[in-house]
Motif scaffolding. Structure first.
Motif, mmCIF file in Angstrom:
data_model
loop_
_atom_site.group_PDB
_atom_site.id
_atom_site.type_symbol
_atom_site.label_atom_id
_atom_site.label_comp_id
_atom_site.label_asym_id
_atom_site.label_seq_id
_atom_site.Cartn_x
_atom_site.Cartn_y
_atom_site.Cartn_z
ATOM 1 N N ASP A 43 -40.649 -51.480 -71.094
ATOM 2 C CA ASP A 43 -40.554 -52.886 -70.686
ATOM 3 C C ASP A 43 -39.497 -53.082 -69.611
ATOM 4 O O ASP A 43 -39.700 -53.808 -68.639
ATOM 5 C CB ASP A 43 -40.228 -53.780 -71.894
ATOM 6 C CG ASP A 43 -41.383 -53.812 -72.895
ATOM 7 O OD1 ASP A 43 -42.539 -53.617 -72.471
ATOM 8 O OD2 ASP A 43 -41.119 -54.030 -74.089
ATOM 9 N N SER A 47 -40.166 -54.316 -65.770
ATOM 10 C CA SER A 47 -39.546 -55.513 -65.183
ATOM 11 C C SER A 47 -38.815 -55.163 -63.891
ATOM 12 O O SER A 47 -38.819 -55.947 -62.939
ATOM 13 C CB SER A 47 -38.631 -56.212 -66.185
ATOM 14 O OG SER A 47 -37.598 -55.360 -66.588
ATOM 15 N N SER A 60 -46.068 -57.780 -67.219
ATOM 16 C CA SER A 60 -47.217 -57.563 -68.115
ATOM 17 C C SER A 60 -48.515 -57.305 -67.351
ATOM 18 O O SER A 60 -49.492 -56.829 -67.919
ATOM 19 C CB SER A 60 -47.399 -58.767 -69.033
ATOM 20 O OG SER A 60 -47.598 -59.931 -68.254
ATOM 21 N N SER A 61 -48.526 -57.604 -66.040
ATOM 22 C CA SER A 61 -49.746 -57.395 -65.252
ATOM 23 C C SER A 61 -49.762 -56.007 -64.607
ATOM 24 O O SER A 61 -50.681 -55.671 -63.878
ATOM 25 C CB SER A 61 -49.862 -58.460 -64.158
ATOM 26 O OG SER A 61 -48.914 -58.207 -63.129
ATOM 27 N N GLN A 63 -49.502 -51.712 -64.621
ATOM 28 C CA GLN A 63 -49.774 -50.502 -65.389
ATOM 29 C C GLN A 63 -49.178 -49.332 -64.615
ATOM 30 O O GLN A 63 -49.332 -49.252 -63.402
ATOM 31 C CB GLN A 63 -51.279 -50.296 -65.549
ATOM 32 C CG GLN A 63 -51.636 -49.104 -66.413
ATOM 33 C CD GLN A 63 -53.141 -48.871 -66.468
ATOM 34 O OE1 GLN A 63 -53.744 -48.484 -65.491
ATOM 35 N NE2 GLN A 63 -53.731 -49.104 -67.624
ATOM 36 N N SER A 104 -52.995 -55.595 -62.520
ATOM 37 C CA SER A 104 -54.176 -55.739 -63.365
ATOM 38 C C SER A 104 -55.440 -56.030 -62.561
ATOM 39 O O SER A 104 -56.524 -55.701 -62.981
ATOM 40 C CB SER A 104 -53.964 -56.818 -64.418
ATOM 41 O OG SER A 104 -53.575 -58.017 -63.798
#
Length: 137
Positions: A43, A47, A60-61, A63, A104
């Motif tokens: 995480d 960030s 969170s979007s 990878q 994403s």
């Protein structure tokens, strides 16, 4: 040593507190960002990557993937995966791990996304065809 007064770093053989590692993050435009951070938190890494990419990028979007010793692009989806990737790099004698970052919107190859998108496209085509056929009568 410098860290000799820090007992936390030696407990249980894991020195996650001061265990830093360098990452070279390659974005979709081919730009390389150098990041140095603790290896224990996906995480935190996400960030930092998001802030490097700038704009309205949400961690969170994103990878992250790395190329393993067999040449496969492996998704880093957890803290354990991140540690494994770093261990692999260290064991290969690398002190930098190159990561590919995908937003994403570029994750169409992952099956979940493909199914969702495919389902939505299939549905809209069906509706469109229904409208076209119905309006011709």
């Amino acid at each position: 040593g410098v860290g000799s007064n820090s007992p936390v770093s030696t407990i249980g053989g894991t020195n996650a507190v001061d265990d830093q590692f360098s990452f070279k993050v390659v974005d979709s435009g081919g730009h390389i960002h150098r990041i140095r951070t603790e290896v224990g938190s996906i995480d935190k890494l996400l960030s930092i990557v998001a802030s490097k990419l700038g704009g309205e990028v949400l961690p969170s979007s994103l990878q992250l993937k790395y190329i393993d010793d067999e040449g496969d692009a492996v998704v880093i989806g957890s803290d354990e995966c991140l540690l494994e990737a770093v261990d692999l790099a260290r064991n290969s004698g690398n002190n930098v791990l190159k990561l590919l970052v995908l937003k994403s919107s570029q994750l169409d190859e992952s099956q979940k996304q493909a199914i969702l998108i495919g389902g939505a496209i299939g549905l809209s085509i069906t509706v469109l065809l229904g409208i076209l056929l119905f309006s011709r009568r």
